[in-house]
Enzyme design. Structure first.
Site, short mmCIF file in Angstrom:
data_model
loop_
_atom_site.label_atom_id
_atom_site.label_comp_id
_atom_site.label_asym_id
_atom_site.label_seq_id
_atom_site.Cartn_x
_atom_site.Cartn_y
_atom_site.Cartn_z
N GLY A 115 6.11 -3.15 -31.74
CA GLY A 115 5.75 -3.83 -32.99
C GLY A 115 5.64 -2.87 -34.17
NE ARG B 194 -2.15 -1.95 -33.00
CZ ARG B 194 -0.93 -2.22 -32.57
NH1 ARG B 194 -0.57 -3.46 -32.31
NH2 ARG B 194 -0.06 -1.25 -32.41
CB THR C 54 4.47 -4.47 -28.28
OG1 THR C 54 4.08 -4.02 -29.59
CG2 THR C 54 3.23 -4.73 -27.46
CD GLU D 78 -3.05 -1.04 2.19
OE1 GLU D 78 -2.81 -0.35 3.21
OE2 GLU D 78 -4.09 -1.72 2.05
CG ASP E 58 3.53 6.05 -33.24
OD1 ASP E 58 2.50 6.76 -33.29
OD2 ASP E 58 3.52 4.82 -33.41
CE LYS F 67 -0.21 0.93 -36.17
NZ LYS F 67 0.33 1.57 -34.98
CG ASP G 129 -0.80 5.28 -37.83
OD1 ASP G 129 -1.14 6.48 -37.79
OD2 ASP G 129 -0.57 4.62 -36.80
NE ARG H 119 -2.35 2.64 -25.55
CZ ARG H 119 -1.36 1.75 -25.62
NH1 ARG H 119 -0.90 1.39 -26.79
NH2 ARG H 119 -0.84 1.24 -24.53
C1 R5P Z 1 -1.38 3.56 -32.32
O1 R5P Z 1 -2.29 4.08 -32.93
C2 R5P Z 1 -0.30 4.36 -31.67
O2 R5P Z 1 -0.13 5.58 -32.30
C3 R5P Z 1 1.00 3.62 -31.64
O3 R5P Z 1 1.44 3.42 -32.96
C4 R5P Z 1 0.87 2.28 -30.96
O4 R5P Z 1 0.27 2.42 -29.71
C5 R5P Z 1 2.23 1.64 -30.82
O5 R5P Z 1 2.10 0.40 -30.21
P1 R5P Z 1 3.19 -0.73 -30.38
O6 R5P Z 1 4.50 -0.19 -29.97
O7 R5P Z 1 2.69 -1.83 -29.49
O8 R5P Z 1 3.16 -1.16 -31.82
#
Ligand code: R5P
Length: 283
Positions: free
Chosen positions: A219, A188, A217, A37, A212, A186, A163, A92
């Site tokens: 990715g 997903r 992650t 805590e 970005d 891009k 994107d 998000r």
């Molecule tokens: C998505 O719309 C965001 O702008 C980022 O591109 C996204 O959150 C990146 O996530 P990750 O690193 O998992 O690909």
């Protein structure tokens, strides 16, 4: 006299903001009991009537710390509390993607609205969510000027968004650096997998900066970097506002990109870009 009160998540940004604003930075005594805590105490003589509290709401523990910091500050007479949330957790989850889901971003904002007198966020995934807050002034700041300053004169030839939705960010950073901008396409595939459609972009022998809002992650950036390297890019730098870098993402990114850097909304070994100036301007 206003003071900056920074929580454990935002020591670097809080200190930097205090320097920019030429005010004192107070560090709350926040620690954990053996059962996990949170305990928060602020020394009485450290506070003031008006405070600017800097603390993330991610991960959840930091949100609890923020609530306790506001309570401690109010108990010592703080009348105006501006909450700077460098990274708003759950931002998000900004709609109910499936029936019965919690609208997490709205829940977070509702609680912040009941605690703060003013709310400032940075690069929300969808800034429109601030319209849910009706009772206090809110503002979402942009990190692009800080990113642009950081990469000025750094030899970048092209700025890319991963994107189409993020093109405005690339445009702004490109304009500040004085180079061209574009975006990739891009798709997903899953939480950690994305596909970057083969692109017509002329990246040959160029030093490309991908910008970005979030790297989670990794990715997205890894797929984008692989495509740019396939197109013959000389180097690929990844820059984001919020570096979450979950599950070893930073290590993977370091093996793929030539450089990875984030702002200090989330502090890590690569959070070299400070957004303090952007915040100082509006306080
Ligand atoms: C998505 O719309 C965001 O702008 C980022 O591109 C996204 O959150 C990146 O996530 P990750 O690193 O998992 O690909």
């Amino acid at each position: 006299m206003m003071k900056i009160l920074c929580g454990t998540s935002s020591q670097n940004l809080g200190n930097d903001l205090a320097i920019k604003m030429n005010v004192e930075c107070v560090h709350a005594n926040a620690k954990r009991f053996p059962d996990g805590e949170c305990y928060v105490r602020i020394e009485r003589d450290l506070l003031d009537r008006e405070i600017v509290l800097v603390q993330n709401t991610h991960p959840d523990d930091n949100f609890v710390e923020l609530l306790f910091m506001v309570d401690a500050a109010r108990s010592l007479g703080a009348e105006k509390v501006t909450c700077i949330i460098p990274y708003l957790g759950y931002s998000r989850q900004d709609r109910r993607f499936n029936p019965g889901e919690a609208l997490s971003a709205q829940v977070m904002l509702r609680h912040l609205e009941s605690e703060a007198d003013r709310l400032i966020t940075i690069d929300l995934h969808k800034p429109e969510i601030l319209s849910w807050v009706k009772g206090i002034p809110t503002m979402d700041l942009h990190a692009e000027p800080a990113v642009g300053r950081f990469f000025r004169d750094s030899g970048v030839d092209l700025v890319l968004a991963p994107d189409k939705g993020a093109t405005k960010r690339a445009e702004e950073v490109g304009r500040l650096i004085g180079v061209e901008y574009d975006h990739l396409i891009k798709t997903r595939l899953s939480g950690s997998e994305v596909k970057i459609t083969p692109s017509q972009i002329d990246a040959k022998d160029k030093s490309v900066l991908i910008v970005d809002d979030i790297i989670s992650t990794g990715g997205t950036i890894i797929a984008a970097t692989n495509e740019l390297k396939r197109l013959g890019a000389r180097s690929v730098i990844a820059a984001c506002t919020h570096g979450l870098f979950i599950a070893g993402a930073l290590e993977k990114l370091k093996m793929t990109c030539d450089r990875v850097v984030s702002t200090n909304t989330l502090e890590s070994e690569v959070s070299k870009i400070s957004v303090a100036e952007e915040i100082a301007k509006v306080i």
